[in-house]
Design an enzyme around this catalytic site. Structure first.
Site, PDB file in Angstrom:
ATOM      1  N   GLY A   1      90.152 -12.406  97.611  1.00 23.47           N
ATOM      2  CA  GLY A   1      89.955 -11.074  97.537  1.00 23.47           C
ATOM      3  C   GLY A   1      91.330 -10.715  97.437  1.00 23.47           C
TER       4      GLY A   1
ATOM      5  N   TYR B   1      73.456 -21.606 104.301  1.00 24.12           N
ATOM      6  CA  TYR B   1      74.562 -20.458 103.379  1.00 24.12           C
ATOM      7  C   TYR B   1      74.522 -21.322 102.040  1.00 24.12           C
ATOM      8  CZ  TYR B   1      79.489 -19.980 101.802  1.00 24.12           C
ATOM      9  OH  TYR B   1      80.582 -19.336 100.974  1.00 24.12           O
TER      10      TYR B   1
ATOM     11  N   TRP C   1      89.921 -32.638 114.906  1.00 22.41           N
ATOM     12  CA  TRP C   1      88.539 -32.742 114.839  1.00 22.41           C
ATOM     13  C   TRP C   1      88.020 -34.106 114.154  1.00 22.41           C
ATOM     14  CZ3 TRP C   1      85.637 -27.164 115.999  1.00 22.41           C
ATOM     15  CH2 TRP C   1      86.219 -26.551 117.528  1.00 22.41           C
TER      16      TRP C   1
END
Lengths: 326, 349
Positions: B47, B171, B236
């Site tokens: 956005g 999701y 990670w």
């Protein structure tokens, strides 16, 4: 899990949504007329008169009124082939809403057991056969009813979410093509066998030809609603997995629409002309599903033979013609 | 919402509020039809990029009004609030970016919530748009929603061809269902609703949180902290997963093009080419170079990698826009790092 309720002598209240439909009425029959209920169980059958399940407030109100410990969730916006093709968007939206209202209300009220109902028509259109439970998300469903199919598939997604995050034992069954008393026998919107029973009866009474939509070639595994009912009750009590389970007769019991038409004509003693309108859509040609998982868990279950099941259904239709959904 | 108050008001015209111009044509020469583009999720990564292109890089056309919503303006999981904000602005076009999003580890913990909230947001936005006779909505999917077991490169025809990666199935399914809903509105009502599928986006205004942020943003933040504290950089996972990273400003320009020109209901992948795929390890080293981090880099292989590969084809985009030039990765990374350092206090961390 179920046994722990009995030992503690807790009340067991099983709420059946969609209780006035084809499967709901079959479960009610097994529970009230065929000794399917156990001592101490209370069975409650809901219909759309009791609550509009697309509305969350109404869903909550009806759950709070009955405070079930178990739910068999059969309610859905359903229809025959031609209605689905016209209204995929509505089938998607209404069923997503109903399912979320029921599952999440059950979760919020600490209900640990919900068995929902999928359908063999939701499997991928492009697939190998036989279809089994591992395949339900492996490709787009048939274009004719993708709205309904995706909404039903998402029950499985939601079940897994509740199971892994909250330990809820929510699961689902996948019947193949069900028929029986109390179905919707509407000639345009009803399931195929029920619509055919109605059309054959009318053709006989009017002395006109029987018009069958489609070529008659599609193959289906038809299963009697009373058999499904007994199996759903068994699933509620004994089936432990989050993965859905197909409830069906074996692959060898698959028959064509044409064979079904001829069997109905024989049962209703219709002797007129049968015409196949091949300009009308056939829907899916094949949907052959494997019942191997069911057979591994319930090797001795006996399905009602098709001719007997068809006769009982036709008898019910004729005896209840005025009240039947037509 | 960041109203463009400096823009001239739309030309006065005979009032025809309920007849938007034909969906993919935003004819700025037609003084009869106001063009109001509502951007949901306007304060997020994409956005903000669209806002930048529209307000600072001449991306808007004369007569267009661009409205950028954030969660402060409306909670889109609530239907009443969604309707209220649509009725307030009465858009003619919608770019629907709002979603419940997160990094890998948050998804793995909360699949149910990601499913429910995003289904609710998407239905509220799409159905409110439909009820208000809005003919054009461009929604945003993600390359992470594709089937986990797949051949490569992935393309737009494949999104429903198998279960998504287990780590974010909630999701992913919710996003996939935007495509299902778009098709329903198109075939029953002729609504030109469609969707874009960016690959891994990065840029200013992202969520740079070290645990929840997208991978590049989280790494930028971690590298900066490691440099400031003089400690090793803990990465990670193994560093082996491969990604096509695309700069948010490039995505913004492409989404605006899609809004105006793209006619299909099928989604379109917005991505750099397959040859521009890089490993997490390469990205880590590039970030370290950009931020001038010279300390030790440690890969914690006990942590999940997520998907190893997500190679997507941008052939459809290339066939429609053969000359589009993507911002080179080093430049895009530098602009992003510079923004992060200059806006450290306000950045989401």
């Amino acid at each position: 899990f179920y046994e722990s309720f009995r030992k503690k002598k807790s009340p067991v209240r099983i709420l059946v949504t969609g209780g006035s439909g084809l499967l709901g009425k079959a479960i009610e029959h097994v529970v009230t007329k065929q000794g399917g209920a156990r001592d101490g169980e209370e069975w409650i059958f809901l219909s759309s008169k009791d609550a509009n399940l697309t509305d969350l407030a109404q869903t909550r109100a009806i759950f709070e009124k009955h405070r079930p410990t178990h739910v068999i969730h059969l309610a859905a916006k359903v229809g025959g082939l031609y209605l689905h093709m016209k209204e995929n968007l509505q089938f998607w939206r209404d069923n997503i809403r109903i399912n979320d209202n029921v599952l999440h209300t059950a979760h919020e009220m600490n209900i640990n057991r919900v068995v929902s109902c999928l359908s063999s028509c939701i499997f991928p259109d492009k697939t190998t056969y036989p279809i089994d439970e591992t395949m339900i998300h492996n490709g787009p469903p048939h274009e004719s009813n993708y709205g309904y199919s995706y909404a039903k598939r998402m029950i499985d997604v939601q079940n897994r979410g509740y199971r892994s995050q909250y330990g809820r034992k929510y699961t689902a069954v996948i019947p193949t093509n069900v028929f029986g008393p109390y179905d919707n026998f509407n000639k345009e919107n009803g399931h195929v066998l029920s619509a055919l029973i109605n059309k054959t009866h009318t053709a006989k009474v009017e002395g006109s030809p029987l018009q069958v939509w489609g070529s008659g070639k599609p193959l289906r595994q038809f299963i009697y609603s009373l058999d499904i009912a007994r199996l759903i009750i068994w699933v509620l009590r004994e089936y432990e997995e989050v993965s859905p389970i197909i409830l069906s007769v074996g692959e060898d019991d698959e028959i064509s629409i044409k064979e079904a038409v001829e069997k109905i004509a024989e049962t209703l003693e219709f002797k007129g002309e049968i015409v196949y309108d091949t300009t009308k859509s056939d829907g899916q040609i094949k949907k052959t599903a494997s019942n191997a998982k069911l057979r591994s868990l319930l090797p001795d279950f006996e399905f009602t033979p098709f001719p007997q099941a068809l006769k009982e259904t036709c008898d019910w239709f004729l005896n209840n013609y005025d009240i039947a959904r037509r």
